[in-house]
Design a protein around this motif. Structure first.
Motif, short mmCIF file in Angstrom:
data_model
loop_
_atom_site.label_atom_id
_atom_site.label_comp_id
_atom_site.label_asym_id
_atom_site.label_seq_id
_atom_site.Cartn_x
_atom_site.Cartn_y
_atom_site.Cartn_z
N ALA A 1 0.94 -1.28 0.42
CA ALA A 1 -0.01 0.07 0.11
C ALA A 1 0.84 1.21 -0.16
O ALA A 1 0.42 2.44 0.19
N ARG A 2 2.53 1.32 -0.11
CA ARG A 2 3.27 2.02 -0.38
C ARG A 2 3.16 3.36 1.57
O ARG A 2 2.56 4.17 1.01
N SER A 3 2.47 2.45 2.94
CA SER A 3 2.74 3.63 3.50
C SER A 3 2.82 2.90 4.63
O SER A 3 3.21 1.88 4.91
N VAL A 4 3.35 4.34 6.07
CA VAL A 4 3.38 3.55 7.28
C VAL A 4 2.92 4.32 7.86
O VAL A 4 2.39 5.97 7.60
N SER A 5 2.41 3.43 9.28
CA SER A 5 1.38 4.80 10.23
C SER A 5 1.36 4.08 11.21
O SER A 5 2.70 2.94 11.30
#
Length: 475
Positions: free
Chosen positions: A429-433
């Motif tokens: 998802a090309r995300s870091v949360s």
């Protein structure tokens, strides 16, 4: 000559089989050349005839061609179908059973060299013995067959029962997840209603503030005109109760306090903690990448910045930027450890998939955690820790938290008070949360294009310390 007498004449008295390359010796007896050579003593001297014991010299051996031709003709004639009950080699009745070779043999076979050391039994006794053993084996196999059939029936029943259980479990899972979907939908609507209510209340408050400010502006404008007209009046008119005008000016209230607008409705999904734990991985720091002032314990899960704030070198942002630009121009090799900032990387290298780990702040001083590219160890200024430099992280302490971005620093968010932060990397998802590891409350999400290789990133302020909690079996 009868067949039995002919076979006896064509049989070697040593191997009790048809002659093979027959030879005659001085006494006139015939033997296979090979059998005769195996029977005499090595040395080349005289040997005794195996039948009459008369001495004979090895040089006296003579091939018996006539006997060889007769033997070959008889052998060919015997190559037809062997009558039942006769030996295929000697055409003699099968009267014995060889225990070693496990087959019936004739009396001539028993005397041959191939069977001389073997155990023999009369064929009728062997038949009776093996028949009894086979009958016992048949009973045993029948019992085993019954047991296997019972097991097969039990397996069929278990399979049917298992299929019913699978069907019921599939229905149960579908039902429960349908309930969960409904529950989440209801929770979503509840959160949205709460947010809409907050939005309406805030809008109402803003509208009231704007009306009050507009009324104040109109009042001030009117008063300014009256004061202006009063100041331009004649001496007698100006001195007609001037104090009243001054009192009205001083009493005009303009202390309208403005509050900083913040969204109070939090994004806290039910069961978020449990879902994140499914992707939890063990993370340890790579001490070889660390700044020299960092110390480690607990197998690389505890990190502390041993430098005090007074001992840490302080540079201006402009100088740091210039030094970083200058160093980046001169440096041609890859920096293998942090030299300027109190940072360290994790050993893990993530190229795909979903990964989650937690970082605990010990002492409440400032630390930062997240992910980064592998080639950021030459960074010289903490103000440049941002996605633009290849670092996606948040910074937190007892005073609050804020994401590290290249934008002007916002005041830290004081709620919630963070002790442990969870980092969730979704490579696809090309995300870091980032989440509060205590209650699963969402803090911040970076959305951007990652490079293929990402590593855990840690920064510690002076005297700050952090712990990477151990991953248990149950996660």
């Amino acid at each position: 000559m009868e067949a039995e007498d002919l076979q006896e004449e064509l049989t070697c008295s040593i191997c009790l089989d048809y002659f093979e390359d027959p030879v005659s010796i001085e006494c006139g007896h015939n033997f296979c050349r090979g059998c005769l050579r195996r029977s005499w003593t090595p040395g080349g001297g005289l040997f005794s005839c195996p039948e009459c014991r008369q001495p004979s010299a090895p040089a006296a051996l003579r091939p018996n061609w006539a006997l060889a031709r007769l033997t070959e003709k008889t052998r060919r004639r015997r190559k037809g179908p062997v009558p039942p009950g006769l030996c295929s080699r000697h055409w003699e009745p099968l009267r014995l059973f060889c225990e070693n070779d496990q087959r019936p043999v004739c009396l001539v076979c028993r005397e041959s060299q191939g069977h001389q050391a073997h155990t023999m039994a009369p064929i009728d006794e062997a038949f009776q013995s093996y028949r009894e053993k086979l009958l016992k084996s048949q009973c045993s196999l029948t019992a085993k067959m019954k047991k296997v059939i019972q097991l097969q029936e039990m397996e069929a029943k278990n399979t049917t029962k298992w299929k019913v259980q699978i069907k019921n479990q599939r229905m149960r899972i579908a039902t429960e997840f349908s309930k969960l979907h409904n529950f989440l939908t209801e929770e979503e609507q509840l959160f949205l209603q709460r947010l809409n209510k907050e939005e309406e209340e805030t809008k109402k408050k803003l509208k009231e503030n704007m009306l009050r400010l507009n009324e104040t502006i109109i009042s001030l404008k009117k008063l300014i005109i009256e004061v202006g007209e009063k100041s331009q009046a004649s001496a007698l008119q100006l001195l007609q109760n001037p104090k009243d005008m001054l009192i009205r000016s001083e009493m005009q209230d303009v202390n309208c306090s403005l509050e900083v607008l913040k969204v109070k409705t939090v994004c806290q999904l039910p069961m978020m903690k449990e879902m994140l734990k499914r992707y939890q991985v063990a993370v340890n720091v790579a001490e070889e990448t660390a700044h020299p002032k960092l110390v480690f314990a607990q197998e690389g899960r505890y990190v502390k910045n041993a430098a005090t704030e007074s001992s840490w070198p302080v540079f201006s942002t402009a100088w740091n930027y210039f030094a970083g630009w200058k160093n980046s121009q001169k440096t041609t090799h890859i920096v293998e450890k942090f030299q300027h900032l109190p940072c360290v990387l994790g050993k893990n290298i993530f190229t795909s998939g979903k990964h989650y780990w937690e970082v605990e702040n010990r002492g409440g001083l400032e630390i930062a955690a997240g992910v980064c590219q592998e080639d950021i160890m030459g960074i010289t200024d903490s103000s440049r820790m941002s996605p633009h430099s290849g670092i996606w992280a948040i910074q937190w302490s007892s005073a609050g938290y804020r994401p590290l971005t290249s934008l002007p620093l916002d005041p830290p968010n004081k709620e919630p008070a963070l002790l442990r932060v969870g980092v969730y990397l979704d490579h696809e998802a090309r995300s870091v949360s980032f989440y509060s590891a205590v209650d699963g409350l969402h803090l911040h999400t970076f959305s951007c294009s990652f490079v293929s290789h990402l590593r855990p990133f840690f920064w510690l302020g002076p005297l700050a310390s952090l712990v990477i909690p151990r991953v248990t079996d149950g996660k």
